[in-house]
Scaffold this motif. Structure first.
Motif, mmCIF file in Angstrom:
data_model
loop_
_atom_site.group_PDB
_atom_site.id
_atom_site.type_symbol
_atom_site.label_atom_id
_atom_site.label_comp_id
_atom_site.label_asym_id
_atom_site.label_seq_id
_atom_site.Cartn_x
_atom_site.Cartn_y
_atom_site.Cartn_z
ATOM 1 N N LEU A 70 11.358 6.133 -3.724
ATOM 2 C CA LEU A 70 9.975 6.446 -4.075
ATOM 3 C C LEU A 70 9.151 5.164 -4.113
ATOM 4 O O LEU A 70 9.517 4.200 -4.802
ATOM 5 C CB LEU A 70 9.916 7.126 -5.443
ATOM 6 N N LEU A 71 8.047 5.160 -3.372
ATOM 7 C CA LEU A 71 7.142 4.009 -3.382
ATOM 8 C C LEU A 71 5.850 4.291 -4.128
ATOM 9 O O LEU A 71 5.149 3.371 -4.538
ATOM 10 C CB LEU A 71 6.808 3.595 -1.951
ATOM 11 N N PHE A 114 5.425 7.799 -12.846
ATOM 12 C CA PHE A 114 6.194 6.956 -11.935
ATOM 13 C C PHE A 114 5.669 5.521 -11.949
ATOM 14 O O PHE A 114 4.468 5.278 -11.828
ATOM 15 C CB PHE A 114 6.128 7.522 -10.518
ATOM 16 N N ALA A 115 6.603 4.568 -12.096
ATOM 17 C CA ALA A 115 6.258 3.146 -12.021
ATOM 18 C C ALA A 115 6.778 2.610 -10.696
ATOM 19 O O ALA A 115 7.992 2.550 -10.488
ATOM 20 C CB ALA A 115 6.889 2.384 -13.187
ATOM 21 N N LEU A 131 12.280 -4.741 -4.842
ATOM 22 C CA LEU A 131 12.833 -3.965 -3.735
ATOM 23 C C LEU A 131 12.882 -4.857 -2.501
ATOM 24 O O LEU A 131 11.854 -5.363 -2.033
ATOM 25 C CB LEU A 131 11.969 -2.734 -3.478
ATOM 26 N N LEU A 132 14.098 -5.025 -1.946
ATOM 27 C CA LEU A 132 14.288 -5.875 -0.769
ATOM 28 C C LEU A 132 14.256 -5.076 0.530
ATOM 29 O O LEU A 132 13.876 -5.609 1.576
ATOM 30 C CB LEU A 132 15.627 -6.616 -0.857
ATOM 31 N N GLY A 133 14.693 -3.817 0.495
ATOM 32 C CA GLY A 133 14.746 -3.034 1.711
ATOM 33 C C GLY A 133 15.388 -1.689 1.459
ATOM 34 O O GLY A 133 15.637 -1.304 0.307
ATOM 35 N N ILE A 134 15.647 -0.945 2.546
ATOM 36 C CA ILE A 134 16.339 0.335 2.422
ATOM 37 C C ILE A 134 17.600 0.308 3.274
ATOM 38 O O ILE A 134 17.641 -0.292 4.352
ATOM 39 C CB ILE A 134 15.441 1.533 2.799
#
Length: 476
Positions: free
Chosen positions: A271-272, A333-334, A405-408
């Motif tokens: 979730l972004l 949501f944060a 968050l570095l990536g998926i």
């Protein structure tokens, strides 16, 4: 170290003329629970060939049947379904997991000491995913104690299941023979014994797992209460809560991750924004209706939301990405903070629904950022040593230091020659590749903002083909 002083090896063998399967020798790890009286707790499966019909039958050609002891806990049955073809290390392999929950108490008078007492322990009921653990056991049991006695392995609590967290999954790597060893929770007051190694999880079908299953010490003590009482053993109460050493940064990635189901396919998502989720194209390419399941958190209940794909990269694109809009906003949501730099060697974690995740919620595994692959000076691929399994695709890769968050996660490594996958070398899409398209889409609402992901150059395509330059398909 205190952990090593609390652990040991247990070995046993039958008389020389004993028939198979009793001949042995058999061995496993153990943990010293008390030195006053001297008590050792170890894996029970090694005693199975000797137990049926009591001492008089110890040399007979018969073994204890799996249903002769306590039934498997429901959490075990749910997590390790037969259809998934789990294979375990150590003596439990032949029993197809039926002896995972067997443990044995040994009275060892030689351990009685003037300064006796119970090993410091903690309650598993207060554990949280991501907390650091230290496992101690002896690989290969009694094979070569000069080399392997009480080997240490560090990891985190990857997942939890059962009443009062009776089952604990950790990414601490424990080889066959460490079953019966201890798992300790670091704390300012010193290590606290929280669980006992039940099995090293070796294979799930053709997928190498590389995780370790623990049984909480609380669960063993509850199940053993009658036996210990008959033996006149008084178990002192455990502290109600331990100030544990947390693994991870300032943000909680468990609040960003969701289970994404599309027809028979499923994976993870990040979730972004309250209604915006990223996942992998191969998770949603079936085109069936989407279900997005949110895990409960401090500020929200578990929920199942609908969603639709607003953009998915073409199959020819090196970036395996899909963008999903949810039908409802996630309350409270944060959003994660996005990284803009990457440091090879830094500690990282992956959160997703691999391994036991679909049955028990998202798992956390840790490792390091092993490589940053750049093309024309821009990162296009991240490699990590976190354990990544089927179902992890689309989950977040997070810096343990900053919590950013570095990536998926896009994939782990597959050797097509033998048809096996390996979790500890995997590949992630850097968030820097996605930042500009995401910002443009949120500003305009136009899915064309992501079209550039389909126009990656040949250098990027070669990197994601795992090749230096165009050529025959890689075996990985």
């Amino acid at each position: 170290m205190a952990e090593e002083q609390a652990c040991c090896v247990v070995s046993l063998s039958a008389p020389p003329d004993a028939p198979e399967p009793c001949a042995g020798p058999w061995s496993c790890s153990g943990v010293v629970l008390s030195r006053g009286p001297g008590l050792v707790l170890c894996q029970g499966a090694v005693f199975a060939p000797f137990l049926r019909d009591g001492r008089a039958a110890w040399t007979l050609h018969r073994a204890l049947l799996p249903d002769a002891l306590r039934p498997r806990p429901r959490a075990l049955a749910r997590a390790f379904g037969q259809a998934e073809r789990w294979r375990f290390g150590g003596e439990v392999a032949a029993d197809d997991g039926q002896t995972l929950h067997w443990f044995a108490w040994l009275r060892v008078p030689d351990l009685d000491g003037a300064r006796g007492g119970w090993t410091a322990r903690a309650s598993a009921g207060h554990l949280r995913k991501g907390e650091g653990l230290l496992a101690c056991g002896s690989p290969f049991g009694a094979l070569c104690p000069d080399l392997f006695l009480n080997t240490l392995s560090r990891g985190v609590v990857s997942n939890l299941a059962g009443e009062e967290n009776a089952l604990i999954l950790t990414d601490a790597r424990c080889l066959p023979g460490t079953e019966g060893g201890g798992a300790f929770l670091p704390s300012p007051a010193g290590p606290q014994l929280v669980g006992v190694i039940a099995a090293s999880l070796c294979w799930k079908g053709a997928e190498w797992v590389g995780l370790t299953l623990l049984c909480s010490l609380d669960a063993v003590l509850r199940s053993s209460a009658g036996v210990l009482d008959e033996a006149g053993v008084t178990v002192p109460p455990a502290p109600g809560q331990v100030a544990a050493v947390r693994a991870g940064g300032r943000q909680d990635p468990l609040g960003w991750v969701a289970l994404v189901e599309c027809g028979t396919a499923w994976g993870s998502g990040v979730l972004l924004a309250p209604r915006l989720l990223l996942t992998c194209r191969h998770v949603v390419e079936a085109g069936a209706p989407l279900r997005v399941m949110l895990v409960p958190g401090p500020d929200r209940a578990a929920a199942v939301l609908g969603g639709h794909v607003v953009f998915a990269t073409e199959e020819s694109s090196p970036f395996d990405v899909a963008v999903v809009e949810l039908e409802e906003s996630v309350p409270g949501f944060a959003p994660p903070r996005l990284a803009d730099t990457f440091r090879p060697g830094e500690e990282v974690s992956v959160v997703g629904f691999g391994a036991l995740g679909r049955a028990c919620g998202p798992s956390v595994t840790t490792g390091v950022l092993s490589a940053v692959v750049a093309v024309a000076g821009r990162p296009v691929m991240l490699q990590t040593t976190c354990a990544v399994h089927g179902g992890s695709s689309g989950g977040p890769l997070v810096s343990s230091r900053s919590g950013h968050l570095l990536g998926i996660v896009a994939s782990n490594t597959r050797d097509t020659t033998v048809g096996a996958t390996y979790p500890h070398l995997n590949f992630c899409i850097p968030v820097t590749v996605l930042q500009s398209p995401i910002a443009r889409y949120r500003r305009t609402g136009d899915p064309a903002a992501f079209a550039g992901l389909n126009r990656a150059g040949e250098g990027v395509r070669a990197a994601w083909r795992l090749q230096r330059q165009p050529g025959p398909p890689s075996k990985l």
